[in-house]
Design an enzyme around this catalytic site. Sequence first.
Site, PDB file in Angstrom:
ATOM      1  N   HIS A 165      -6.937  -1.286   8.140  1.00  0.00           N
ATOM      2  CA  HIS A 165      -6.678   0.149   7.933  1.00  0.00           C
ATOM      3  C   HIS A 165      -5.619   0.695   8.879  1.00  0.00           C
ATOM      4  O   HIS A 165      -5.202   1.836   8.747  1.00  0.00           O
ATOM      5  CB  HIS A 165      -7.978   0.945   8.103  1.00  0.00           C
ATOM      6  CG  HIS A 165      -8.937   0.740   6.974  1.00  0.00           C
ATOM      7  ND1 HIS A 165      -9.065   1.620   5.933  1.00  0.00           N
ATOM      8  CD2 HIS A 165      -9.789  -0.273   6.702  1.00  0.00           C
ATOM      9  CE1 HIS A 165      -9.966   1.175   5.077  1.00  0.00           C
ATOM     10  NE2 HIS A 165     -10.431   0.016   5.530  1.00  0.00           N
ATOM     11  N   ASP A 372       0.742   5.512  12.590  1.00  0.00           N
ATOM     12  CA  ASP A 372      -0.496   5.729  11.849  1.00  0.00           C
ATOM     13  C   ASP A 372      -0.509   4.792  10.655  1.00  0.00           C
ATOM     14  O   ASP A 372       0.484   4.726   9.913  1.00  0.00           O
ATOM     15  CB  ASP A 372      -0.554   7.190  11.358  1.00  0.00           C
ATOM     16  CG  ASP A 372      -1.967   7.719  11.279  1.00  0.00           C
ATOM     17  OD1 ASP A 372      -2.890   6.903  11.156  1.00  0.00           O
ATOM     18  OD2 ASP A 372      -2.148   8.951  11.345  1.00  0.00           O
TER      19      ASP A 372
HETATM   20  P1  ADQ Z   1      -7.968   7.756  11.228  1.00  0.00           P
HETATM   21  O1  ADQ Z   1      -7.204   7.335  12.420  1.00  0.00           O
HETATM   22  O2  ADQ Z   1      -9.283   8.318  11.499  1.00  0.00           O
HETATM   23  O3  ADQ Z   1      -8.130   6.591  10.166  1.00  0.00           O
HETATM   24  P2  ADQ Z   1      -6.785   9.622   9.164  1.00  0.00           P
HETATM   25  O4  ADQ Z   1      -6.283   8.789   8.069  1.00  0.00           O
HETATM   26  O5  ADQ Z   1      -5.924  10.798   9.432  1.00  0.00           O
HETATM   27  O6  ADQ Z   1      -6.970   8.839  10.530  1.00  0.00           O
HETATM   28  O7  ADQ Z   1      -8.215  10.140   8.767  1.00  0.00           O
HETATM   29  C1  ADQ Z   1      -8.841  11.115   9.499  1.00  0.00           C
HETATM   30  C2  ADQ Z   1      -9.992  11.746   8.712  1.00  0.00           C
HETATM   31  O8  ADQ Z   1     -10.754  12.490   9.612  1.00  0.00           O
HETATM   32  C3  ADQ Z   1      -9.474  12.684   7.633  1.00  0.00           C
HETATM   33  O9  ADQ Z   1     -10.281  12.571   6.507  1.00  0.00           O
HETATM   34  C4  ADQ Z   1      -9.605  14.063   8.300  1.00  0.00           C
HETATM   35  O10 ADQ Z   1      -9.903  15.079   7.393  1.00  0.00           O
HETATM   36  C5  ADQ Z   1     -10.781  13.853   9.234  1.00  0.00           C
HETATM   37  N1  ADQ Z   1     -10.607  14.690  10.434  1.00  0.00           N
HETATM   38  C6  ADQ Z   1      -9.576  14.732  11.262  1.00  0.00           C
HETATM   39  N2  ADQ Z   1      -9.749  15.649  12.211  1.00  0.00           N
HETATM   40  C7  ADQ Z   1     -10.933  16.215  11.981  1.00  0.00           C
HETATM   41  C8  ADQ Z   1     -11.703  17.240  12.630  1.00  0.00           C
HETATM   42  N3  ADQ Z   1     -11.283  17.899  13.684  1.00  0.00           N
HETATM   43  N4  ADQ Z   1     -12.884  17.514  12.110  1.00  0.00           N
HETATM   44  C9  ADQ Z   1     -13.326  16.883  11.021  1.00  0.00           C
HETATM   45  N5  ADQ Z   1     -12.668  15.933  10.377  1.00  0.00           N
HETATM   46  C10 ADQ Z   1     -11.481  15.597  10.850  1.00  0.00           C
HETATM   47  C11 ADQ Z   1      -7.726   5.188  10.064  1.00  0.00           C
HETATM   48  C12 ADQ Z   1      -6.240   4.939  10.254  1.00  0.00           C
HETATM   49  C13 ADQ Z   1      -5.435   5.759   9.292  1.00  0.00           C
HETATM   50  C14 ADQ Z   1      -5.869   5.477   7.850  1.00  0.00           C
HETATM   51  C15 ADQ Z   1      -7.373   5.580   7.718  1.00  0.00           C
HETATM   52  C16 ADQ Z   1      -7.860   5.126   6.357  1.00  0.00           C
HETATM   53  O11 ADQ Z   1      -5.855   5.228  11.588  1.00  0.00           O
HETATM   54  O12 ADQ Z   1      -4.064   5.515   9.429  1.00  0.00           O
HETATM   55  O13 ADQ Z   1      -5.266   6.415   6.992  1.00  0.00           O
HETATM   56  O14 ADQ Z   1      -8.039   4.805   8.705  1.00  0.00           O
HETATM   57  O15 ADQ Z   1      -7.461   3.827   6.084  1.00  0.00           O
END
Ligand code: ADQ
Length: 755
Positions: A165, A372
């Site tokens: 991921h 990311d």
């Molecule tokens: P993450 O690093 O966690 O995931 P991301 O893809 O942005 O990054 O997902 C974050 C999730 O957490 C989103 O659904 C967002 O809505 C939620 N979130 C963020 N901040 C929040 C907050 N303050 N309160 C509640 N919810 C919050 C890892 C990888 C990414 C990849 C995903 C999926 O780092 O690059 O996209 O896995 O494969």
Amino acid sequence: MKGRRLIVAATRLPVTMARKAESWEARASAGGLVTALSAVAEGRQFEWHGWPGAHVPESDRPTVTRMLARRGARPIFLSKADIEGFYAGFSNRVLWPLCHGLTDLSHFTQSAWQAYERVNAMFADAIAARAKPDDLVWVHDYQLALVPEMLRQRGVNCAIGYFLHIPFPSSEIYRTLPVREDVLRGILGANFVGFHGYEYVSHFRKACLRVLGIESDPELIKTGARRVYLGVLPIGIDPVEIADMARQKAAKHEYSSLRTAYAGKKIIIGVDRLDYTKGIPEKLLAFEELLRSTPKWRERAVLVQVAAPSRQSVDEYQALKRRVDELVGRINGQYSTPGHTPIVYIHQNVSRTRLVGMYQAADVALVTPIRDGMNLVALEYIAARGELGGSLVLSEFAGAAYLMPGARLVNPYNIHEVAAALGDELEREHPDSSHMLDFVNENTSSAWAERFLARLEATTAEVLPASRPLRVTQDPLKTRLRTARHPLVLLDYDGTLRSYERKPQDASPSRKARRILSDLAKHAAVYVISGRSADTLEQWLGDLPIGLVCEHGFALREVGRAWEERGTVAGHALRRVLPLLEEFARRTPGAMVERKRSAIAWHYRSAEPEFGAFQARELLSELEEMLRRRPFTVLRGNRVIEVRHAQTSKGHAAEEILRRRRDADFVLCAGDDRTDEDMMEAVARLRGEHGVRCWVGGRHPMTTHWTESSATLLDELGKLAELWARRTEPPGPPANNAARAHTRVRGKTSATRRD
Ligand code: ADQ
């Protein structure tokens, strides 16, 4: 139930257990992966192995296991030390920063690595105990990179998929990892490996080449007998879920309170985990730059930055929190007025429903990670805005950058560029994001999971041969072996009787191997068929009562006889091929030409790996042209290309031995690399059901049996020698037609030159 059973391994279960007074409470967690998998789980049996999110004392484990079983979840219980070492220590303090290109934040310790190995082995044990040949196993993410290969070592032979991921870093960065081989080998246990973008596939391939010396095609890595397919499958979100949340009260409330508070102003939204990869300080500095350079936005724009607390026990995250607090304080201190504060900083986990309301209220989303894997926030924002349209300022270092047509791509390290892009986007009145919306609606998370499983099924359909582990003391094989009157044993040397060494000359036979060979030879005709020179084989095995074949079939030596040679490379090959190989050696620093009697070889092990592989492809196509309709074959080995006479192969050697040993009523042959396939083919063709063909290192489509390693094979051969020794009625000595067929003796060949 249609569809094959799916076993998922991910660090966290979709259910988190929490201690509540005297009992335990199970809370469903609503991650993106849970949503993605719930659709594919519907049509099939499904189970999820993972950590239940809390330390569960021994005495409570049966209760917790029962509670979880009702939800299709199977817990991996971790001790506090395991959680610390495996999760915080190795996963989050070594692999996470390294994969995001931040080597100076990657702190390796041996104890954390050991915990990582231990926990990966716990996952592998739990899954191996459940997996059946027709199941699909899907392993998720960097925390479980060793699981695929560990499953193979435990004899699991079903389809295994692995999805990363997060980014796979460039090979320069990856090579700094002290355990770089282990992690790559771990992943290569899978049949299918998925990444969000081709950039990561390409980095992974380069790491395999530079670290393990394995060349590959854009979508395929062949390693030994195994094929590992590679795929680009960017994950998506569930837009229907977002639309549902948008209709809820909490979302509507969030939307209207923001729009009311900032009526007539522009709202910029940032939503991130508080992680150093998300580029939050850089984002704040860019916003500060916008306020400095364009005063009109000082009271007309607000940045709502939500930062979810994350990995708070790790030092770097605590430092990041202090830095962000400081920057927010400084910027707000500088630009606030009694009526307006430019940054609203929310350091909390906000419910997803409220987040949707915030997205809807925002004119611009500022998503600027420094690295990311994908970034789901960018997709969620576009989905939440829907037909309203929205501006997305997106880092070019997010995987999503390749997929969002119409996003304003920026380099997050360039504060001025981000500030200028943000300024431009704030000016736009009705931004059109319909192309991005189309992508988000089509590439849903469940479509992603379906696609992954379809690829996994397709890539493994071909590699489920009906071969079984070699167990000579188990029936029906045991009876066949015991009753064989004139058995014949054909064995490759390197990788089969002996594991590989970095320096070939170090791989001399162990005392155990020599003893087993001579014990076998009391009851069977035994040949070692190797790519080694005659001299080496003489030196290592020449005193044993066994036949020898050197240089991949170039010469054969029966027990107590002289070497007999087959076709040499001469004439045309020397005149035309040699100069070509020499030219390629000159053009490729580190490459060299070796002349043997049986072949001319172009070695590129010491050349720069990518350039070497490129030159090898060029050379192969020239050779193909040059040798068309000539009696030579071109053999591509491990970082070597050999031109040899078409009559010299292990297949021809095996054929010759089988011809001489016509009365052999049982043939056992074992090998482990591409050149041994010729031998397997000859035995299958000439002896069919009377042959046991064993592959060392895993299953192989051309063999009937397999062993995990050369050590396992040796153990089985040792047992076989005992089995034969215990036979009540010993068979006569193996018939030796060879002596009669022996007409082409030419004396011992000269030493093979290894320059
Ligand atoms: P993450 O690093 O966690 O995931 P991301 O893809 O942005 O990054 O997902 C974050 C999730 O957490 C989103 O659904 C967002 O809505 C939620 N979130 C963020 N901040 C929040 C907050 N303050 N309160 C509640 N919810 C919050 C890892 C990888 C990414 C990849 C995903 C999926 O780092 O690059 O996209 O896995 O494969």
